[in-house]
Scaffold this active site. Structure first.
Site, PDB file in Angstrom:
ATOM      1  CE  LYS A 147      -3.882  -2.333   0.633  1.00 59.53           C
ATOM      2  NZ  LYS A 147      -5.151  -2.296  -0.052  1.00 59.53           N
ATOM      3  CE  LYS A 173      -3.608  -9.761  -2.183  1.00 59.71           C
ATOM      4  NZ  LYS A 173      -3.788  -8.546  -2.938  1.00 59.71           N
ATOM      5  CG  ASP A 175      -4.305  -3.576  -3.462  1.00 55.32           C
ATOM      6  OD1 ASP A 175      -5.273  -4.348  -3.469  1.00 55.32           O
ATOM      7  OD2 ASP A 175      -4.061  -2.797  -2.541  1.00 55.32           O
ATOM      8  CD  GLU A 176      -7.886  -4.917  -5.283  1.00 58.38           C
ATOM      9  OE1 GLU A 176      -7.099  -5.492  -4.513  1.00 58.38           O
ATOM     10  OE2 GLU A 176      -8.472  -3.860  -4.999  1.00 58.38           O
ATOM     11  CG  HIS A 263      -7.802 -10.074  -5.228  1.00 55.29           C
ATOM     12  ND1 HIS A 263      -9.018  -9.464  -5.395  1.00 55.29           N
ATOM     13  CD2 HIS A 263      -7.191  -9.422  -4.201  1.00 55.29           C
ATOM     14  CE1 HIS A 263      -9.132  -8.471  -4.509  1.00 55.29           C
ATOM     15  NE2 HIS A 263      -8.032  -8.431  -3.776  1.00 55.29           N
ATOM     16  CE  LYS A 303     -10.602  -3.104   2.310  1.00 52.97           C
ATOM     17  NZ  LYS A 303      -9.626  -2.251   1.689  1.00 52.97           N
TER      18      LYS A 303
END
Ligand code: CAP
Ligand code: MG
Length: 421
Positions: A147, A173, A175-176, A263, A303
């Site tokens: 991130k 990993k 992010d998508e 994912h 979340k």
């Protein structure tokens, strides 16, 4: 065949039938009529009579159980081409969702017969293969998502990954939605991040994996996967819903040495509404059938909303149950098809680890994005806080107690767990 001929409540499904459980809300017709229309459209029929041979008639799906709004339909396996996942979906999860005969339609569950199971590869590694590869025997694997999700330059991305690895994280990993944007090109990112994974392995004596996102147009995706293999990667990641089942199958059939991390971005477009769409169980079965090694299943605490089955109100306990059932589901006995490792991700921080282990057990990848890199003292401290929380939980020491002598965990618990010291 007339619609009513698709109903036979005395029918005993054969072991070769594929069985679907639907929840049907009819639209201005009886439930039976709606069920017949679903069976018809999803197998051999259309809106009006057309000439049918005896063989065509034999392939008609059969409604064999109606309980409330829950309807079970058996499909002869000859309806499907073996080893062709999109083909199966085009029948049992195709036109029927848009039919005027139904107000809402949910494909709640599916049972796949052996001969169809055996026509797919399933996971290459699965739970035990991944544990072996990562040399992690008895604890959950710890993962992070780099991130901020987009915008880091390659150099910055690589540093974040490295800081997480050397401070206790096993898996880093993408992010998508990171692929090969101008600020962080795939090839450069792959090479530089893998270099750092090797360095982190030497420094820590632990296995470190980089899950690069190969999601792209299929041919490009295959090139990217090949490069990950050539450069000595352990894993690749793919967004299975946005890339599509056919692309996923192409990736699996290539039989790279790489483990596949799945994912599920976009799944909630069809799993979230409990009255309409397709359940997470069905998505989980398909992903396993085609052959992912690990799959996002939700957290029941973070979340994102889990797939809430059959409840009109959002209910934590039921959400928890569904996530747990999805996890069990990924290990159901499919003989030679290996079980898939579950991944919990989304809104997690170190304070959640005891909950995750209590409810989901140790065969799990726990991933922390914001709840690691957002640590007041940065990524390294966040990673240490995650590892400390895992150690405390495995040693059965309450986090609050452990945090007294572990400052990174203490800060994380103050920051996100609402705990005052
Ligand atoms: C987690 C994550 C994942 C979601 C996917 C994110 O980051 O990278 O994409 O967890 O959810 O962007 O949200 P955070 P699911 O740890 O910062 O939340 O597994 O439910 O499909
Ligand atoms: Mg993400």
């Amino acid at each position: 065949m007339k619609p009513s001929e698709f109903i036979n409540l005395k029918y005993k499904p054969k072991s070769t039938d594929l069985i679907c459980l639907f929840r049907i809300e009819p639209n201005k017709i009886s439930l039976k009529q709606a069920a017949a229309n679903i069976a018809l459209e999803s197998s051999i029929g259309t809106w009006t009579d057309v000439p049918e041979t005896d063989y065509v008639k034999k392939l008609g799906a059969k409604v064999f159980s109606i309980k409330g709004r829950d309807v079970k339909i058996a499909y002869p396996s000859e309806l499907f081409e073996k080893g062709n996942a999109p083909n199966i979906l085009s029948s049992i999860a195709g036109n029927i969702f848009g039919m005027k005969a139904v107000k809402n339609l949910r494909l709640k569950d599916i049972k796949i017969p052996k001969e169809i199971l055996n026509s797919f590869k399933g996971p290459k590694y699965g739970i035990s293969g991944i544990r072996k590869m990562m040399k992690v025997k008895n604890r959950p694997l710890l993962g992070t998502i780099v991130k901020p999700k987009l915008g880091l330059k390659t150099k910055e991305h690589v540093k974040v990954a490295y800081d997480a690895w050397v401070n206790g994280i096993d898996i880093t990993k993408d992010d998508e939605n990171l692929s090969s944007q101008s600020f962080n090109k795939f090839e450069e990112r792959l090479a530089r991040t893998l270099e750092k994974a090797n360095q982190a392995e030497q420094q820590t004596g632990e296995k470190k994996a980089y899950l690069i996102n190969v999601t792209a147009e299929t041919k490009e995706m295959m090139k990217r996967a090949q490069l990950a293999e050539d450069l000595g990667g352990k894993y690749i990641m793919i967004d299975i819903v946005t890339a599509g089942f056919s692309a996923l199958q192409t990736l699996r059939e290539a039989d790279f040495k790489l483990a596949i991390h799945a994912h599920r971005a976009m799944h909630a477009a069809f799993t979230r509404n409990e009255k309409h769409g397709i359940s997470m169980f069905v998505l989980a079965d398909l992903a396993r059938l085609i052959g992912v090694d690990q799959l996002h299943i939700g957290t029941a605490i973070g979340k994102l909303q889990g797939d809430v089955e059959l409840v009109s109100e959002l209910n934590d306990e039921i959400e928890r149950k569904t996530v747990k059932e999805t996890k069990n589901r990924l290990s159901q006995n499919w003989e030679k098809i290996k079980p898939v490792l579950s991944v919990s991700s989304g809104g997690l921080h170190p304070g959640h680890i005891p909950f995750l282990i209590k409810h989901l057990g140790k065969d799990l990848v726990m991933q922390f994005g914001g709840g690691l890199h957002g640590h007041k003292n940065g990524t390294g401290a966040g990673a240490r806080a995650v590892r400390q929380s895992l150690n405390a939980t495995l040693e059965k020491i309450p986090l609050k107690e452990y945090a007294k002598t572990h400052s990174e965990l203490r800060i994380a618990l103050e920051q996100w767990g609402g705990i005052k010291f």
